[in-house]
Design an enzyme around this catalytic site. Sequence first.
Site, mmCIF file in Angstrom:
data_model
loop_
_atom_site.group_PDB
_atom_site.id
_atom_site.type_symbol
_atom_site.label_atom_id
_atom_site.label_comp_id
_atom_site.label_asym_id
_atom_site.label_seq_id
_atom_site.Cartn_x
_atom_site.Cartn_y
_atom_site.Cartn_z
ATOM 1 N N ARG A 1 -3.162 34.708 -40.049
ATOM 2 C CA ARG A 1 -3.513 33.289 -40.260
ATOM 3 C C ARG A 1 -4.384 32.722 -39.144
ATOM 4 O O ARG A 1 -4.415 31.513 -38.912
ATOM 5 C CB ARG A 1 -2.256 32.427 -40.422
ATOM 6 C CG ARG A 1 -1.395 32.864 -41.586
ATOM 7 C CD ARG A 1 -0.448 31.780 -42.023
ATOM 8 N NE ARG A 1 0.367 32.266 -43.114
ATOM 9 C CZ ARG A 1 1.522 32.881 -42.959
ATOM 10 N NH1 ARG A 1 2.014 33.072 -41.741
ATOM 11 N NH2 ARG A 1 2.205 33.289 -44.006
ATOM 12 N N LYS B 1 -19.004 28.662 -39.640
ATOM 13 C CA LYS B 1 -19.040 29.129 -41.039
ATOM 14 C C LYS B 1 -18.863 30.642 -41.044
ATOM 15 O O LYS B 1 -19.550 31.352 -40.300
ATOM 16 C CB LYS B 1 -20.367 28.771 -41.701
ATOM 17 C CG LYS B 1 -20.424 27.350 -42.201
ATOM 18 C CD LYS B 1 -21.628 27.138 -43.099
ATOM 19 C CE LYS B 1 -21.700 25.686 -43.553
ATOM 20 N NZ LYS B 1 -22.935 25.397 -44.307
ATOM 21 N N GLU C 1 -35.626 29.181 -38.416
ATOM 22 C CA GLU C 1 -34.440 28.323 -38.300
ATOM 23 C C GLU C 1 -34.545 27.396 -37.082
ATOM 24 O O GLU C 1 -34.033 26.282 -37.100
ATOM 25 C CB GLU C 1 -33.157 29.158 -38.227
ATOM 26 C CG GLU C 1 -32.824 29.952 -39.495
ATOM 27 C CD GLU C 1 -32.380 29.103 -40.692
ATOM 28 O OE1 GLU C 1 -32.221 27.873 -40.572
ATOM 29 O OE2 GLU C 1 -32.203 29.691 -41.777
ATOM 30 N N LYS D 1 -27.808 21.846 -33.503
ATOM 31 C CA LYS D 1 -26.744 22.290 -34.406
ATOM 32 C C LYS D 1 -25.378 21.837 -33.895
ATOM 33 O O LYS D 1 -24.529 21.377 -34.672
ATOM 34 C CB LYS D 1 -26.782 23.815 -34.584
ATOM 35 C CG LYS D 1 -25.689 24.290 -35.530
ATOM 36 C CD LYS D 1 -25.999 25.527 -36.296
ATOM 37 C CE LYS D 1 -24.906 25.748 -37.352
ATOM 38 N NZ LYS D 1 -25.063 26.957 -38.114
ATOM 39 N N GLU E 1 -18.930 20.053 -43.460
ATOM 40 C CA GLU E 1 -20.041 19.726 -44.363
ATOM 41 C C GLU E 1 -19.647 18.732 -45.443
ATOM 42 O O GLU E 1 -19.861 18.932 -46.628
ATOM 43 C CB GLU E 1 -20.640 20.996 -44.992
ATOM 44 C CG GLU E 1 -22.056 20.753 -45.507
ATOM 45 C CD GLU E 1 -22.856 22.012 -45.788
ATOM 46 O OE1 GLU E 1 -22.822 22.974 -44.996
ATOM 47 O OE2 GLU E 1 -23.523 22.005 -46.829
ATOM 48 N N ARG F 1 -23.806 17.653 -42.050
ATOM 49 C CA ARG F 1 -24.041 19.088 -41.813
ATOM 50 C C ARG F 1 -25.038 19.646 -42.832
ATOM 51 O O ARG F 1 -25.742 20.614 -42.564
ATOM 52 C CB ARG F 1 -22.733 19.879 -41.848
ATOM 53 C CG ARG F 1 -22.972 21.340 -41.510
ATOM 54 C CD ARG F 1 -21.749 22.102 -41.107
ATOM 55 N NE ARG F 1 -22.123 23.457 -40.738
ATOM 56 C CZ ARG F 1 -21.354 24.304 -40.098
ATOM 57 N NH1 ARG F 1 -20.141 23.947 -39.737
ATOM 58 N NH2 ARG F 1 -21.778 25.510 -39.805
ATOM 59 N N ASN G 1 -29.391 22.431 -44.005
ATOM 60 C CA ASN G 1 -29.912 23.189 -45.149
ATOM 61 C C ASN G 1 -31.349 22.790 -45.489
ATOM 62 O O ASN G 1 -31.853 23.157 -46.549
ATOM 63 C CB ASN G 1 -29.023 22.963 -46.391
ATOM 64 C CG ASN G 1 -27.604 23.417 -46.123
ATOM 65 O OD1 ASN G 1 -27.382 24.313 -45.313
ATOM 66 N ND2 ASN G 1 -26.622 22.799 -46.778
ATOM 67 N N HIS H 1 -33.780 24.995 -47.484
ATOM 68 C CA HIS H 1 -33.018 26.120 -48.024
ATOM 69 C C HIS H 1 -32.855 26.072 -49.548
ATOM 70 O O HIS H 1 -32.536 27.094 -50.155
ATOM 71 C CB HIS H 1 -31.642 26.209 -47.355
ATOM 72 C CG HIS H 1 -31.709 26.798 -45.955
ATOM 73 N ND1 HIS H 1 -32.443 26.201 -44.951
ATOM 74 C CD2 HIS H 1 -31.174 27.914 -45.407
ATOM 75 C CE1 HIS H 1 -32.324 26.936 -43.843
ATOM 76 N NE2 HIS H 1 -31.572 27.977 -44.093
ATOM 77 N N HIS I 1 -33.970 29.343 -50.844
ATOM 78 C CA HIS I 1 -33.054 30.349 -51.420
ATOM 79 C C HIS I 1 -33.580 30.868 -52.757
ATOM 80 O O HIS I 1 -33.487 32.055 -53.048
ATOM 81 C CB HIS I 1 -31.651 29.767 -51.610
ATOM 82 C CG HIS I 1 -30.829 29.850 -50.360
ATOM 83 N ND1 HIS I 1 -29.867 28.921 -50.032
ATOM 84 C CD2 HIS I 1 -30.829 30.759 -49.350
ATOM 85 C CE1 HIS I 1 -29.329 29.255 -48.861
ATOM 86 N NE2 HIS I 1 -29.889 30.354 -48.429
ATOM 87 N N HIS J 1 -35.300 36.062 -45.357
ATOM 88 C CA HIS J 1 -34.691 34.728 -45.342
ATOM 89 C C HIS J 1 -35.592 33.732 -44.588
ATOM 90 O O HIS J 1 -35.890 32.650 -45.097
ATOM 91 C CB HIS J 1 -33.301 34.803 -44.697
ATOM 92 C CG HIS J 1 -32.633 33.472 -44.608
ATOM 93 N ND1 HIS J 1 -32.086 32.842 -45.707
ATOM 94 C CD2 HIS J 1 -32.436 32.632 -43.556
ATOM 95 C CE1 HIS J 1 -31.582 31.672 -45.334
ATOM 96 N NE2 HIS J 1 -31.773 31.521 -44.035
HETATM 97 N N1 GLY Z 1 -26.517 27.441 -41.557
HETATM 98 C C1 GLY Z 1 -26.149 26.144 -41.943
HETATM 99 C C2 GLY Z 1 -24.851 25.691 -41.379
HETATM 100 O O1 GLY Z 1 -24.292 26.355 -40.524
HETATM 101 O O2 GLY Z 1 -24.334 24.679 -41.799
#
Ligand code: GLY
Length: 343
Positions: free
Chosen positions: A113, A135, A176, A212, A222, A226, A230, A233, A237, A247
């Site tokens: 956990r 993430k 990025e 970031k 998010e 957040r 994107n 993207h 994408h 990418h």
């Molecule tokens: N790569 C986008 C984020 O981490 O929210």
Amino acid sequence: MERVSAASSEVLVGRGLPTPVLPPRPGRRRVAILTQPGPTPRALEVAALARAEEVECEVIGLPDRDEAKTLEVAASVYEAMARFGVARGDTVVGVGGGSVTDLAGFVAGTWLRGVEAVHFPTTLLGAVDAAIGGKTGVNLAGKNLVGVIWHPTRVAIDIDLLEQLPVPLLREGMAEALKAGLVGDPELCQVLMESGLEAPLDEVVLRSVRVKAGIVDADDRERGIRAYLNFGHTIGHAVEYASSLSHGESVAVGMVAACEISSRILGFGRGDLVRSALATLDLPTHVDGLDAARVRDLLRHDKKRDEHGLRMVLLEDLGAPTIRSVGTEEIEMGLAAVGLSAG
Ligand code: GLY
């Protein structure tokens, strides 16, 4: 070393590895080090330093790239960790690019956990984006469909290592980094536009990390801002799925399309600067010979649709992002701007 905090993580940006190499913990400790196949020299270096700090280490090699991000690989890592005896107070370390740190974070967040995660990103894309912000995930029917938000206690970025990267990997990360500049640091856009791939990596990384970190600090789950990360993207994408572009290259094209839509809807007037920054970074600003119908089809089925259109991140100005629902007509203008006209 510069220290930036991102949610509950400390991000260290400097040259070489930190001392001690892992955040100190009292008592006996075991560390599972997950890395690309090889294992990589960097993983062996981290293991040697950790052993010198009296930490027991097991280095576990993963398959390359996105092949690492499956439940089967996660299961084989859990089994290896069970044999090695990774317990609650122990640590999972990710040494590698975004797929390694995504899988390492996922395993750390789910084993018993949740145990401590520490990341050593070895690509520019990992350093400015993937390894930061918690993430994690594995791919199932779609990308990252199974995952947790699990913040590493430390992300250690070694600029000396990044300076040795081959140009294609630098370009990936620079896309990025430019995105970070566009949503949160206009001066970073200027640096990238003036210096391209010669831009000083310590400044590029630190500025991108600060953007970031600031966003993740405010909204790590998010629920709101957040999503600014994107930018580029949504169309990016779709281009990535429909082409053989990487990418970073796809996001570059997606950012040009999003700038065009921003100019139509919000009067954004800096699209030329973005194009010229991308050209200086040797990233594409349009696509040739791509199946435009396939891109449209992917966008039609994008999850981010509401009754008004497709929810996209747009720019009011450099460093001033916003989220809007974009209708078909404006999407078409964005696609046309990157060479994906209908018919
Ligand atoms: N790569 C986008 C984020 O981490 O929210």
